[in-house]
Design a protein around this motif. Structure first.
Motif, PDB file in Angstrom:
ATOM      1  N   THR A  76     -13.797   8.680  -7.763  1.00 42.66           N
ATOM      2  CA  THR A  76     -13.102   8.256  -6.549  1.00 42.66           C
ATOM      3  C   THR A  76     -13.964   8.609  -5.360  1.00 42.66           C
ATOM      4  O   THR A  76     -14.922   9.368  -5.476  1.00 42.66           O
ATOM      5  CB  THR A  76     -11.736   8.952  -6.395  1.00 42.66           C
ATOM      6  N   GLU A 101     -13.600   9.559  -1.010  1.00 46.16           N
ATOM      7  CA  GLU A 101     -12.744   9.887   0.118  1.00 46.16           C
ATOM      8  C   GLU A 101     -13.581   9.910   1.376  1.00 46.16           C
ATOM      9  O   GLU A 101     -14.798  10.060   1.320  1.00 46.16           O
ATOM     10  CB  GLU A 101     -12.125  11.278  -0.056  1.00 46.16           C
ATOM     11  N   THR A 116     -17.933  11.605  -2.684  1.00 49.07           N
ATOM     12  CA  THR A 116     -17.650  11.068  -4.008  1.00 49.07           C
ATOM     13  C   THR A 116     -17.097  12.185  -4.881  1.00 49.07           C
ATOM     14  O   THR A 116     -17.708  13.242  -5.004  1.00 49.07           O
ATOM     15  CB  THR A 116     -18.930  10.496  -4.639  1.00 49.07           C
ATOM     16  N   GLN A 160     -21.793   6.761  -6.383  1.00 46.86           N
ATOM     17  CA  GLN A 160     -21.000   6.518  -7.588  1.00 46.86           C
ATOM     18  C   GLN A 160     -21.814   5.960  -8.746  1.00 46.86           C
ATOM     19  O   GLN A 160     -21.691   6.432  -9.872  1.00 46.86           O
ATOM     20  CB  GLN A 160     -19.851   5.565  -7.276  1.00 46.86           C
TER      21      GLN A 160
END
Length: 111
Positions: free
Chosen positions: A44, A46, A54, A95
């Motif tokens: 995920t 933020e 990450t 990511q």
């Protein structure tokens, strides 16, 4: 209202009315240690203070082993990061590179 006087206001319920005071925070980290092949990680991201972070987790590793993994990943990704409460946090939007590096170490991801 004058400046020298204080108002004594209490907003909310009293503890005596059946409410309990929270004294400690429970962690959601699992107690059992799993092998890297048995992990199902989630990626995920933020935004914190305008910067992207990450997150990957949730890990079921010993703290020393998790910190070693974070250390090697920080070197490979050339970014900052930390391990907190079963989740690894990395600075920036990394990511794809993070996922490939963790798969090389034997970790699996949820689809």
């Amino acid at each position: 209202m004058s400046r020298g006087k204080k108002l004594d206001l209490f907003i909310g319920a009293e503890i005596d009315e059946g409410w309990s005071e929270v004294t400690e925070r429970r962690s959601t980290v699992a107690k059992e240690i799993l092998a890297p092949e048995k992990h199902f990680l989630v990626l995920t991201k933020e935004k914190r203070r305008g910067k992207i972070v990450t997150l990957v987790g949730e890990f079921c590793l010993e703290d020393s082993a998790a910190n070693d993994v974070v250390k090697t990943l920080k070197k490979k990704l050339a970014c900052g990061g930390t391990y907190k409460e079963g989740w690894m946090e990395f600075q920036g939007e990394v990511q794809e590179r993070l996922k490939s590096n963790l798969q090389e170490l034997g970790f699996r991801f949820k689809k």
